[in-house]
Design a protein around this motif. Structure first.
Motif, PDB file in Angstrom:
ATOM      1  N   ALA A 181       0.833  -1.193   0.000  1.00 36.43           N
ATOM      2  CA  ALA A 181       0.000   0.000   0.000  1.00 36.43           C
ATOM      3  C   ALA A 181       0.869   1.245   0.000  1.00 36.43           C
ATOM      4  CB  ALA A 181      -0.925  -0.019   1.209  1.00 36.43           C
ATOM      5  N   ASP A 182       0.235   2.372  -0.248  1.00 34.29           N
ATOM      6  CA  ASP A 182       0.932   3.611  -0.555  1.00 34.29           C
ATOM      7  C   ASP A 182       1.936   4.082   0.484  1.00 34.29           C
ATOM      8  OD1 ASP A 182      -1.120   4.088   1.252  1.00 34.29           O
ATOM      9  OD2 ASP A 182      -2.269   5.349  -0.115  1.00 34.29           O
ATOM     10  N   ALA A 183       1.715   3.790   1.752  1.00 31.63           N
ATOM     11  CA  ALA A 183       2.619   4.302   2.791  1.00 31.63           C
ATOM     12  C   ALA A 183       3.967   3.595   2.793  1.00 31.63           C
ATOM     13  CB  ALA A 183       1.966   4.165   4.163  1.00 31.63           C
ATOM     14  N   VAL A 184       3.997   2.315   2.423  1.00 27.66           N
ATOM     15  CA  VAL A 184       5.226   1.527   2.562  1.00 27.66           C
ATOM     16  C   VAL A 184       6.389   2.082   1.746  1.00 27.66           C
ATOM     17  CG1 VAL A 184       6.245  -0.762   2.233  1.00 27.66           C
ATOM     18  CG2 VAL A 184       3.953  -0.545   3.208  1.00 27.66           C
ATOM     19  N   PRO A 185       6.187   2.490   0.482  1.00 28.19           N
ATOM     20  CA  PRO A 185       7.328   2.999  -0.281  1.00 28.19           C
ATOM     21  C   PRO A 185       7.988   4.230   0.335  1.00 28.19           C
ATOM     22  CG  PRO A 185       5.549   2.418  -1.762  1.00 28.19           C
ATOM     23  CD  PRO A 185       4.998   2.353  -0.373  1.00 28.19           C
ATOM     24  N   GLU A 214     -10.109   1.193   2.853  1.00 30.70           N
ATOM     25  CA  GLU A 214      -9.660   1.558   4.195  1.00 30.70           C
ATOM     26  C   GLU A 214     -10.603   2.627   4.734  1.00 30.70           C
ATOM     27  OE1 GLU A 214      -5.584   2.832   3.992  1.00 30.70           O
ATOM     28  OE2 GLU A 214      -5.950   4.289   2.417  1.00 30.70           O
ATOM     29  N   ALA A 215     -10.816   2.591   6.041  1.00 25.95           N
ATOM     30  CA  ALA A 215     -11.840   3.467   6.608  1.00 25.95           C
ATOM     31  C   ALA A 215     -11.602   3.679   8.095  1.00 25.95           C
ATOM     32  CB  ALA A 215     -13.236   2.871   6.385  1.00 25.95           C
ATOM     33  N   ILE A 216     -12.244   4.710   8.627  1.00 24.46           N
ATOM     34  CA  ILE A 216     -12.279   4.977  10.068  1.00 24.46           C
ATOM     35  C   ILE A 216     -13.671   4.583  10.539  1.00 24.46           C
ATOM     36  CG2 ILE A 216     -12.034   6.724  11.868  1.00 24.46           C
ATOM     37  CD1 ILE A 216     -10.463   8.382   9.697  1.00 24.46           C
ATOM     38  N   ILE A 217     -13.734   3.645  11.478  1.00 24.58           N
ATOM     39  CA  ILE A 217     -15.018   3.081  11.880  1.00 24.58           C
ATOM     40  C   ILE A 217     -15.209   3.156  13.395  1.00 24.58           C
ATOM     41  CG2 ILE A 217     -15.131   1.517   9.906  1.00 24.58           C
ATOM     42  CD1 ILE A 217     -14.250  -0.765  11.787  1.00 24.58           C
ATOM     43  N   SER A 225       1.215   3.344   8.813  1.00 27.14           N
ATOM     44  CA  SER A 225       0.437   2.722   7.742  1.00 27.14           C
ATOM     45  C   SER A 225      -0.285   3.788   6.923  1.00 27.14           C
ATOM     46  CB  SER A 225      -0.602   1.762   8.334  1.00 27.14           C
ATOM     47  OG  SER A 225      -1.583   2.488   9.077  1.00 27.14           O
ATOM     48  N   GLY A 226      -0.894   3.355   5.817  1.00 26.65           N
ATOM     49  CA  GLY A 226      -1.718   4.270   5.053  1.00 26.65           C
ATOM     50  C   GLY A 226      -2.878   4.801   5.868  1.00 26.65           C
ATOM     51  N   CYS A 227      -3.388   3.971   6.783  1.00 25.54           N
ATOM     52  CA  CYS A 227      -4.489   4.413   7.641  1.00 25.54           C
ATOM     53  C   CYS A 227      -4.035   5.489   8.621  1.00 25.54           C
ATOM     54  CB  CYS A 227      -5.100   3.225   8.375  1.00 25.54           C
ATOM     55  SG  CYS A 227      -6.183   2.232   7.330  1.00 25.54           S
ATOM     56  N   HIS A 228      -2.771   5.436   9.037  1.00 29.68           N
ATOM     57  CA  HIS A 228      -2.213   6.518   9.861  1.00 29.68           C
ATOM     58  C   HIS A 228      -2.318   7.838   9.092  1.00 29.68           C
ATOM     59  CE1 HIS A 228       1.303   7.698  12.765  1.00 29.68           C
ATOM     60  NE2 HIS A 228       0.535   8.731  12.507  1.00 29.68           N
ATOM     61  N   PHE A 229      -1.987   7.773   7.809  1.00 21.79           N
ATOM     62  CA  PHE A 229      -2.055   8.963   6.973  1.00 21.79           C
ATOM     63  C   PHE A 229      -3.489   9.456   6.810  1.00 21.79           C
ATOM     64  CE2 PHE A 229      -2.703  10.612   2.602  1.00 21.79           C
ATOM     65  CZ  PHE A 229      -2.040  11.822   2.750  1.00 21.79           C
ATOM     66  N   ILE A 230      -4.440   8.555   6.512  1.00 22.00           N
ATOM     67  CA  ILE A 230      -5.812   9.038   6.293  1.00 22.00           C
ATOM     68  C   ILE A 230      -6.443   9.525   7.594  1.00 22.00           C
ATOM     69  CG2 ILE A 230      -6.147   7.567   4.270  1.00 22.00           C
ATOM     70  CD1 ILE A 230      -8.260   6.038   6.048  1.00 22.00           C
ATOM     71  N   TRP A 240     -11.481   2.971  15.071  1.00 22.55           N
ATOM     72  CA  TRP A 240     -10.390   2.200  14.466  1.00 22.55           C
ATOM     73  C   TRP A 240     -10.218   2.644  13.030  1.00 22.55           C
ATOM     74  CZ3 TRP A 240     -10.753  -3.703  13.049  1.00 22.55           C
ATOM     75  CH2 TRP A 240      -9.458  -4.238  12.907  1.00 22.55           C
ATOM     76  N   ALA A 241      -8.991   2.953  12.652  1.00 22.21           N
ATOM     77  CA  ALA A 241      -8.653   3.236  11.256  1.00 22.21           C
ATOM     78  C   ALA A 241      -7.991   1.983  10.696  1.00 22.21           C
ATOM     79  CB  ALA A 241      -7.702   4.431  11.174  1.00 22.21           C
ATOM     80  N   ILE A 242      -8.627   1.349   9.700  1.00 21.31           N
ATOM     81  CA  ILE A 242      -8.209  -0.002   9.296  1.00 21.31           C
ATOM     82  C   ILE A 242      -8.488  -0.234   7.815  1.00 21.31           C
ATOM     83  CG2 ILE A 242     -10.419  -1.020   9.964  1.00 21.31           C
ATOM     84  CD1 ILE A 242      -6.800  -2.556  10.162  1.00 21.31           C
ATOM     85  N   TRP A 243      -7.832  -1.240   7.271  1.00 22.35           N
ATOM     86  CA  TRP A 243      -7.937  -1.567   5.850  1.00 22.35           C
ATOM     87  C   TRP A 243      -8.491  -2.989   5.684  1.00 22.35           C
ATOM     88  CZ3 TRP A 243      -3.384  -0.941   8.587  1.00 22.35           C
ATOM     89  CH2 TRP A 243      -2.632  -2.112   8.824  1.00 22.35           C
ATOM     90  N   ASP A 244      -8.842  -3.316   4.446  1.00 23.82           N
ATOM     91  CA  ASP A 244      -9.249  -4.677   4.115  1.00 23.82           C
ATOM     92  C   ASP A 244      -8.033  -5.600   4.128  1.00 23.82           C
ATOM     93  OD1 ASP A 244     -12.028  -4.586   3.755  1.00 23.82           O
ATOM     94  OD2 ASP A 244     -11.847  -3.825   1.707  1.00 23.82           O
TER      95      ASP A 244
END
Length: 322
Positions: free
Chosen positions: A89-93, A116-119, A143-148, A185-189
């Motif tokens: 995902a986008d954050a790793v690079p 990915e979403a905040i739930i 993670s990308g969720c940290h960013f969003i 929780w900010a999480i991805w599939d």
């Protein structure tokens, strides 16, 4: 189907065990063996592996194939332990670039912001993103969720310091969300789809307008320079696999569910529905979003220096294959 915590925990463990078993090298063939890494979320690589596509196509080119499962992908990417790496995902690079990893980007999957979403639990008094102020929010650090999550708070006029972040890896976040240890929780599939199948939840925001949630495929610089025909073969196979998953959703679920630890078909279907799986060459202009992630992580102290996130090596497919 009703999901229990035992079912999901067992499925995740079984999926890992299955992946480890599937990660063994195939029969040796004449010539060099091409080493691939993959992870649980590597849908298209998993499809190619399960169907033996790369063994067949690269075998015709005189190459063998070996598969290596990683739950943490930064180490093999930073050290060059394999030739072609798991999609990330986008954050790793941002972290691999910060570490100076010798990686070439050779493909990307198009936008999948709903993955990915905040739930919050459906019964939660938290109704809006603004209501997260002072609340405990689970997120995987870096993670990308940290960013969003940071972007969503900023959009509401809040700072990251206005919440109480609970830095949890996804399986731990799932357990904490279930027992009420975190309020949001900010999480991805696939974890997002898993929890949505288990209980009613409210989506405060997905990544739409904050992040495209692109996924990137990388190859070691030296391998890309020495074996461009292999990279071209893999690129074409990934694009075909993405088209197959979207054109044959039931068959894709039947193939992937056992490999993913016998997750319920509806969970796998939801994951596949939210991912674009549209494989294309990497456009440098599209990396502007990576710059926003890098700047956010610099501000958070997660990387030591400012990066030009667009200054990465790109492989381009031969004419007619991109």
């Amino acid at each position: 189907m009703t999901l229990t915590r035992r079912h999901v925990t067992g499925a995740l463990a079984a999926g890992l065990a299955t992946g480890l078993a599937l990660g063994r090298s195939g029969p040796a063939r004449a010539g060099r063996t091409v080493k691939f890494s993959y992870q649980r979320s590597s849908t298209l690589l998993t499809v190619l592996k399960a169907r033996g596509t790369l063994e067949e196509r690269l075998g015709r080119q005189g190459f063998g194939v070996s598969w290596h499962l990683f739950t943490k992908v930064l180490e093999p990417m930073n050290t060059g332990a394999v030739d072609l790496h798991a999609d990330v995902a986008d954050a790793v690079p941002v972290f691999t670039q910060s570490a100076g990893a010798a990686l070439t980007f050779y493909a990307m999957e198009g936008a999948s912001p709903r993955a990915e979403a905040i739930i919050v639990p459906d019964e939660s008094p938290i109704r809006t993103l603004a209501d997260l102020k002072g609340r405990t929010v689970g997120v995987s650090k870096g993670s990308g969720c940290h960013f969003i999550l940071a972007g969503a708070l900023r959009r509401e006029g809040l700072r990251f310091a206005d919440i109480r972040p609970a830095y949890l890896e996804a399986p731990d976040g799932l357990a904490a969300f279930e027992r009420g240890g975190i309020e949001a929780w900010a999480i991805w599939d696939p974890f997002l789809a898993i929890v949505q199948a288990k209980r009613p939840v409210r989506v405060l925001a997905d990544a739409t307008g904050l992040s495209s949630y692109n996924r990137y495929y990388t190859v070691n610089d030296s391998f890309a320079a020495e074996q461009p025909e292999v990279v071209a073969t893999v690129f074409a196979a990934l694009a075909e696999a993405g088209q197959w998953v979207k054109a044959n959703p039931s068959a894709a679920v039947s193939l992937l569910a056992p490999i993913w630890g016998d997750l319920p078909p509806e969970v796998v279907a939801k994951v596949n529905e939210r991912r674009s799986y549209a494989v294309r060459a990497v456009d440098r202009a599209a990396l502007s979003e990576q710059q926003a992630i890098a700047d956010t992580f610099l501000e958070a102290g997660l990387i030591p220096r400012r990066l030009d996130a667009t200054a990465v090596r790109l492989w381009q497919p031969p004419a007619g294959r991109g």
